[in-house]
Design a protein around this motif. Structure first.
Motif, PDB file in Angstrom:
ATOM      1  N   GLY A  75       0.829  -1.191   0.000  1.00 16.39           N
ATOM      2  CA  GLY A  75       0.000   0.000   0.000  1.00 16.39           C
ATOM      3  C   GLY A  75       0.868   1.248   0.000  1.00 16.39           C
ATOM      4  N   GLU A  76       0.229   2.359   0.235  1.00 14.23           N
ATOM      5  CA  GLU A  76       0.914   3.656   0.208  1.00 14.23           C
ATOM      6  C   GLU A  76       2.084   3.722   1.196  1.00 14.23           C
ATOM      7  N   ALA A  77       1.937   3.102   2.374  1.00 14.81           N
ATOM      8  CA  ALA A  77       3.004   3.126   3.383  1.00 14.81           C
ATOM      9  C   ALA A  77       4.248   2.380   2.921  1.00 14.81           C
ATOM     10  N   THR A  78       4.108   1.466   1.983  1.00 15.18           N
ATOM     11  CA  THR A  78       5.246   0.738   1.415  1.00 15.18           C
ATOM     12  C   THR A  78       5.723   1.405   0.135  1.00 15.18           C
ATOM     13  N   ILE A  79       4.796   1.839  -0.694  1.00 20.20           N
ATOM     14  CA  ILE A  79       5.150   2.408  -1.993  1.00 20.20           C
ATOM     15  C   ILE A  79       5.923   3.712  -1.850  1.00 20.20           C
ATOM     16  N   LYS A  80       5.493   4.608  -0.950  1.00 21.49           N
ATOM     17  CA  LYS A  80       6.181   5.904  -0.798  1.00 21.49           C
ATOM     18  C   LYS A  80       7.652   5.751  -0.413  1.00 21.49           C
ATOM     19  N   PRO A  81       7.994   4.914   0.588  1.00 20.54           N
ATOM     20  CA  PRO A  81       9.414   4.746   0.903  1.00 20.54           C
ATOM     21  C   PRO A  81      10.199   4.106  -0.252  1.00 20.54           C
ATOM     22  N   MET A  82       9.570   3.174  -0.980  1.00 20.96           N
ATOM     23  CA  MET A  82      10.242   2.581  -2.136  1.00 20.96           C
ATOM     24  C   MET A  82      10.543   3.652  -3.178  1.00 20.96           C
ATOM     25  N   GLN A  83       9.572   4.514  -3.439  1.00 21.92           N
ATOM     26  CA  GLN A  83       9.768   5.589  -4.406  1.00 21.92           C
ATOM     27  C   GLN A  83      10.882   6.531  -3.955  1.00 21.92           C
ATOM     28  N   LYS A  84      10.913   6.847  -2.666  1.00 24.82           N
ATOM     29  CA  LYS A  84      11.931   7.759  -2.143  1.00 24.82           C
ATOM     30  C   LYS A  84      13.329   7.168  -2.309  1.00 24.82           C
ATOM     31  N   VAL A  85      13.494   5.906  -1.917  1.00 27.21           N
ATOM     32  CA  VAL A  85      14.801   5.246  -2.011  1.00 27.21           C
ATOM     33  C   VAL A  85      15.241   5.092  -3.469  1.00 27.21           C
ATOM     34  N   LEU A  86      14.286   4.800  -4.354  1.00 30.40           N
ATOM     35  CA  LEU A  86      14.615   4.611  -5.767  1.00 30.40           C
ATOM     36  C   LEU A  86      14.763   5.934  -6.519  1.00 30.40           C
ATOM     37  N   GLY A  87      14.462   7.048  -5.850  1.00 31.45           N
ATOM     38  CA  GLY A  87      14.641   8.361  -6.463  1.00 31.45           C
ATOM     39  C   GLY A  87      13.593   8.718  -7.497  1.00 31.45           C
ATOM     40  N   THR A  88      12.390   8.162  -7.348  1.00 28.08           N
ATOM     41  CA  THR A  88      11.307   8.485  -8.274  1.00 28.08           C
ATOM     42  C   THR A  88      10.320   9.420  -7.594  1.00 28.08           C
ATOM     43  N   MET A  89       9.352   9.901  -8.355  1.00 27.78           N
ATOM     44  CA  MET A  89       8.335  10.779  -7.791  1.00 27.78           C
ATOM     45  C   MET A  89       7.620  10.057  -6.647  1.00 27.78           C
ATOM     46  N   VAL A  90       7.508  10.724  -5.506  1.00 26.19           N
ATOM     47  CA  VAL A  90       6.878  10.127  -4.331  1.00 26.19           C
ATOM     48  C   VAL A  90       5.417  10.565  -4.289  1.00 26.19           C
ATOM     49  N   ASP A  91       4.557   9.666  -4.754  1.00 25.92           N
ATOM     50  CA  ASP A  91       3.122   9.956  -4.725  1.00 25.92           C
ATOM     51  C   ASP A  91       2.323   8.807  -4.115  1.00 25.92           C
ATOM     52  N   GLY A  92       2.997   7.710  -3.779  1.00 27.80           N
ATOM     53  CA  GLY A  92       2.320   6.583  -3.163  1.00 27.80           C
ATOM     54  C   GLY A  92       1.483   5.756  -4.109  1.00 27.80           C
ATOM     55  N   ILE A  93       1.646   6.014  -5.399  1.00 30.26           N
ATOM     56  CA  ILE A  93       0.841   5.317  -6.404  1.00 30.26           C
ATOM     57  C   ILE A  93       1.759   4.678  -7.440  1.00 30.26           C
ATOM     58  N   VAL A  94       1.504   3.429  -7.756  1.00 33.30           N
ATOM     59  CA  VAL A  94       2.191   2.782  -8.867  1.00 33.30           C
ATOM     60  C   VAL A  94       1.236   2.873 -10.045  1.00 33.30           C
ATOM     61  N   SER A  95       1.587   3.717 -10.998  1.00 30.88           N
ATOM     62  CA  SER A  95       0.716   3.951 -12.145  1.00 30.88           C
ATOM     63  C   SER A  95       1.564   4.112 -13.397  1.00 30.88           C
ATOM     64  N   GLN A  96       0.912   4.368 -14.497  1.00 29.42           N
ATOM     65  CA  GLN A  96       1.635   4.557 -15.749  1.00 29.42           C
ATOM     66  C   GLN A  96       2.595   5.729 -15.696  1.00 29.42           C
ATOM     67  N   VAL A  97       2.302   6.737 -14.886  1.00 33.21           N
ATOM     68  CA  VAL A  97       3.187   7.902 -14.805  1.00 33.21           C
ATOM     69  C   VAL A  97       4.287   7.718 -13.762  1.00 33.21           C
ATOM     70  N   SER A  98       4.263   6.603 -13.042  1.00 33.76           N
ATOM     71  CA  SER A  98       5.253   6.352 -11.997  1.00 33.76           C
ATOM     72  C   SER A  98       6.458   5.629 -12.579  1.00 33.76           C
ATOM     73  N   ASP A  99       7.639   6.063 -12.198  1.00 32.20           N
ATOM     74  CA  ASP A  99       8.875   5.421 -12.642  1.00 32.20           C
ATOM     75  C   ASP A  99       9.318   4.302 -11.704  1.00 32.20           C
ATOM     76  N   ILE A 100       8.566   4.032 -10.639  1.00 31.50           N
ATOM     77  CA  ILE A 100       9.016   3.077  -9.634  1.00 31.50           C
ATOM     78  C   ILE A 100       9.212   1.674 -10.213  1.00 31.50           C
ATOM     79  N   VAL A 101       8.326   1.242 -11.096  1.00 36.20           N
ATOM     80  CA  VAL A 101       8.451  -0.108 -11.662  1.00 36.20           C
ATOM     81  C   VAL A 101       9.717  -0.210 -12.504  1.00 36.20           C
ATOM     82  N   LYS A 102       9.962   0.789 -13.331  1.00 38.74           N
ATOM     83  CA  LYS A 102      11.166   0.790 -14.172  1.00 38.74           C
ATOM     84  C   LYS A 102      12.427   0.792 -13.313  1.00 38.74           C
TER      85      LYS A 102
END
Length: 71
Positions: A31-58
């Motif tokens: 959920g958001e509590a896991t996704i936001k820290p992952m985004q922060k560590v990976l240096g992607t936009m921190v929005d708590g959402i894994v979506s088409q505009v999110s770079d977290i998956v890449k």
């Protein structure tokens, strides 16, 4: 009954051990509590959402392929 994914729980533990990026319950839910820290560590936009505009998956895939997860 065990709820959540062991893989997500491992990610949560890794985020917590990497300087406290994760401070919620180790529930294995992505959920958001896991996704936001992952985004922060990976240096992607921190929005708590894994979506088409999110770079977290890449970025997560790149880090996994390089065997260099940051947690």
């Amino acid at each position: 009954m065990i709820i959540g994914s062991d893989i997500i729980r491992t990610i949560q533990m890794g985020l917590k051990s990497r300087g406290g990026y994760y401070s919620s319950v180790m529930d294995g839910l992505c959920g958001e509590a896991t996704i936001k820290p992952m985004q922060k560590v990976l240096g992607t936009m921190v929005d708590g959402i894994v979506s088409q505009v999110s770079d977290i998956v890449k970025e997560l895939q790149r880090a996994m392929n390089d065997n260099k997860l940051p947690w």
